[in-house]
Design an enzyme around this catalytic site. Structure first.
Site, PDB file in Angstrom:
ATOM      1  N   SER A 102      -9.728   1.767   3.275  1.00 27.42           N
ATOM      2  CA  SER A 102      -8.897   2.518   2.368  1.00 27.42           C
ATOM      3  C   SER A 102      -7.892   1.693   1.570  1.00 27.42           C
ATOM      4  O   SER A 102      -7.383   2.165   0.562  1.00 27.42           O
ATOM      5  CB  SER A 102      -8.127   3.583   3.155  1.00 27.42           C
ATOM      6  OG  SER A 102      -7.237   2.982   4.065  1.00 27.42           O
ATOM      7  N   LYS A 126       0.850  -1.204   0.000  1.00 21.44           N
ATOM      8  CA  LYS A 126       0.000   0.000   0.000  1.00 21.44           C
ATOM      9  C   LYS A 126       0.879   1.245   0.000  1.00 21.44           C
ATOM     10  O   LYS A 126       1.893   1.296   0.708  1.00 21.44           O
ATOM     11  CB  LYS A 126      -0.891  -0.032   1.247  1.00 21.44           C
ATOM     12  CG  LYS A 126      -1.910   1.098   1.314  1.00 21.44           C
ATOM     13  CD  LYS A 126      -2.795   0.947   2.555  1.00 21.44           C
ATOM     14  CE  LYS A 126      -3.851   2.040   2.643  1.00 21.44           C
ATOM     15  NZ  LYS A 126      -4.686   1.915   3.853  1.00 21.44           N
ATOM     16  N   SER A 182      -9.760  -0.628   7.404  1.00 21.12           N
ATOM     17  CA  SER A 182      -9.215  -0.506   6.046  1.00 21.12           C
ATOM     18  C   SER A 182      -8.534  -1.733   5.467  1.00 21.12           C
ATOM     19  O   SER A 182      -8.182  -1.729   4.292  1.00 21.12           O
ATOM     20  CB  SER A 182      -8.218   0.641   5.995  1.00 21.12           C
ATOM     21  OG  SER A 182      -8.910   1.837   5.849  1.00 21.12           O
TER      22      SER A 182
HETATM   23  N1  GLN Z   1     -13.049   3.954   6.803  1.00 21.14           N
HETATM   24  C1  GLN Z   1     -12.365   4.367   7.978  1.00 21.14           C
HETATM   25  C2  GLN Z   1     -11.992   5.822   7.875  1.00 21.14           C
HETATM   26  O1  GLN Z   1     -12.316   6.394   6.899  1.00 21.14           O
HETATM   27  C3  GLN Z   1     -11.162   3.511   8.196  1.00 21.14           C
HETATM   28  C4  GLN Z   1      -9.982   3.938   7.454  1.00 21.14           C
HETATM   29  C5  GLN Z   1      -8.777   3.107   7.789  1.00 21.14           C
HETATM   30  O2  GLN Z   1      -8.893   2.091   8.446  1.00 21.14           O
HETATM   31  N2  GLN Z   1      -7.619   3.595   7.391  1.00 21.14           N
HETATM   32  O3  GLN Z   1     -11.371   6.371   8.744  1.00 21.14           O
END
Ligand code: GLN
Length: 484
Positions: free
Chosen positions: A155, A80, A179
């Protein structure tokens, strides 16, 4: 030569040892396939071809010299783009860092390369890992490999789609509030959020430091166990990395789960859960019961306050962590004569709307007049959510829930309503607030052919129980690569 999309880390090893293919051939195939389809899929933000071919050559040379192979020898892997890879770009899918070259390797990247893995590229994600659909990438969205009109989740959408789309058997993602687990569920792959501190975050660009984790994606639980075993452990460069010894996760995959007590939290099966998802998760629980597990209905009563708590804490931490991108030391600089203009425009031009929203919200909740009312309250609620889990784990070995209330949604479907997007994280952020371990393992598809994941949560440092349950479960399904 077999297609890279059909291989697991386990059968790459046997293929290399049998001389069926070389690590270089495999790396070339993975790169060619991922590159050829990237305009359509949006999975990768950059390819690390030279690095990949050098790593593959080292594996082929060791093989020719009869030297022992590392546990991930020759396995193509995607990383990532919030994780540092020395000499390569790390953009965090943000214009702020679009030309930023990593000055060093993340500890997790060092670990996988020491084990023989071949990093082929950096994957797309939501900007600074903020989002649930990958649509917040400043560059382009990622398409779900099961249905290109739909999001891959976020994400870490690129890392999930890299595995789900058959470009690599393994990838690394990050999980702050879901995420890794949510995109794994949307893309039909396995994704693991280890216990907070189990894997070093040195070299992970910080979003919300009290919640961030690095973790693995793979097509099988066995492969996630292998990758987790490689990256877990203490690290002198990260004081939050736990010193607890790392078990032999792969060796512990006995598939014997008889007598384990599984908590089924009633708050996770109510309003908002799409019936088709609920039915698939229930069928998953039934098959674990068929393997000798005992289901126990439990209550996690503070669940309904978790989203509010998470979105106050993570924005507060993000506003502080992202202060460094001011165009002076880091990030793109707007060329302005006056200092204030330079700061203002550098930040205004660098960040997308979601990142700006979080910086503003986070700065607000930390400001002196509102700190007690919002930030401090959110921390108190976080302690209550964590307390729910510690009480539950006095009685059960693991907790089984859905990962997301619905399967992958269409691109653009939720972008106009950030609150709806936040609410979709309901089942994953509770575990994040508690700092426990969680994973998503595929549990079937909807009638429309969309993958659905089952979430297994385990207490701090009980990854082995969680992985073994996931492994036993995937063996019952008979539609995946399972054992190898
Ligand atoms: N969807 C969650 C957020 O927008 C989690 C994001 C993540 O785990 N990086 O914060």
């Amino acid at each position: 030569m077999p297609s890279v999309g059909d291989l697991t880390a386990g059968n790459i090893r046997s293929g290399l040892l049998a001389g069926d293919f070389s690590a270089t051939e495999l790396a070339r195939e993975a790169l060619a396939k991922a590159r050829a389809e990237n305009d359509r899929t949006g999975v990768f933000l950059s390819f690390t071809e030279e690095r990949a071919l050098n790593a593959a050559l080292r594996v082929d040379r060791s093989l020719a010299a009869g030297e022992p192979l590392g546990p991930l020898a020759g396995v193509p892997i995607a990383v990532k783009d919030v994780i540092m890879t020395k000499g390569e770009r790390t953009t965090c899918a943000s214009r702020a860092l679009q030309d930023f070259v990593s000055p060093y390797d993340a500890t997790a990247v060092q670990a996988i390369e020491r084990s023989g893995a071949v990093v082929i590229g950096k994957t797309n994600c939501d900007e600074f890992a903020m989002g649930s659909s990958n649509e917040n990438s400043a560059f382009f969205p990622v398409r779900n490999p099961a249905d290109p009109t739909r999001v891959p989740g976020g994400s870490s959408g690129g890392s999930a789609a890299a595995v789900g789309g058959g470009y690599v058997p393994l990838s690394l993602g990050s999980d702050t509030g879901g995420s890794i687990r949510q995109p794994a569920s949307f893309c039909g792959v396995v994704g693991v959020m280890p216990t907070y501190g189990r894997v070093s975050r040195y070299g992970l660009v910080a979003f919300a430091s009290s919640l961030d984790h690095i973790g693995p994606f793979a097509r099988t639980v066995r492969d996630t166990a292998l990758l987790l075993g490689t990256i877990a452990g203490s690290d002198p460069m990260d004081s939050t990395a736990a010193t607890a010894p790392v078990p032999d996760y792969s060796g512990g995959l006995t598939a014997d789960v008889r007598g384990l007590r599984l908590g089924i939290p009633r708050e996770y099966f109510g309003e908002g859960l799409e019936p088709e998802v609920g039915n698939l998760v229930q069928a998953g629980i039934d098959s674990l019961v068929g393997l000798g597990c005992e289901p126990v209905t439990i209550s996690l009563p503070h669940t309904r306050y978790a989203i509010a708590s998470y979105y106050l804490i993570c924005t507060a931490e993000a506003s502080s962590n992202l202060a460094r991108y001011d165009g002076v030391r880091y990030s793109r600089r707007a060329d302005r004569a006056a200092l204030r203009d330079m700061y203002r425009d550098s930040r205004a031009e660098s960040f997308g709307p979601e990142v700006k929203r979080r910086i503003i919200l986070g700065t607000y909740v930390l400001s002196s007049g509102y700190y007690d009312a919002y930030y401090k309250k959110a921390q108190e609620v976080r302690a209550l959510v964590a307390g729910d889990f510690s009480r539950a784990f006095e009685d059960v070995d693991a907790i089984i829930t859905p990962v997301s209330p619905f399967p992958a949604f269409r691109l653009g479907e939720k972008t106009s309503d950030p609150l709806q997007m936040y609410l979709s994280d309901i089942y994953t952020i509770t575990g994040s607030l508690a700092g426990i371990a969680g994973m998503s393992v595929p549990c079937g598809q909807t009638a429309a052919g969309l993958p659905v994941g089952l979430q297994i949560l385990a207490n701090h440092f009980h990854e082995q129980t969680m992985l073994n349950l996931g492994h036993a479960f995937e063996l019952t399904r008979g539609d995946g690569p399972g054992q190898t």
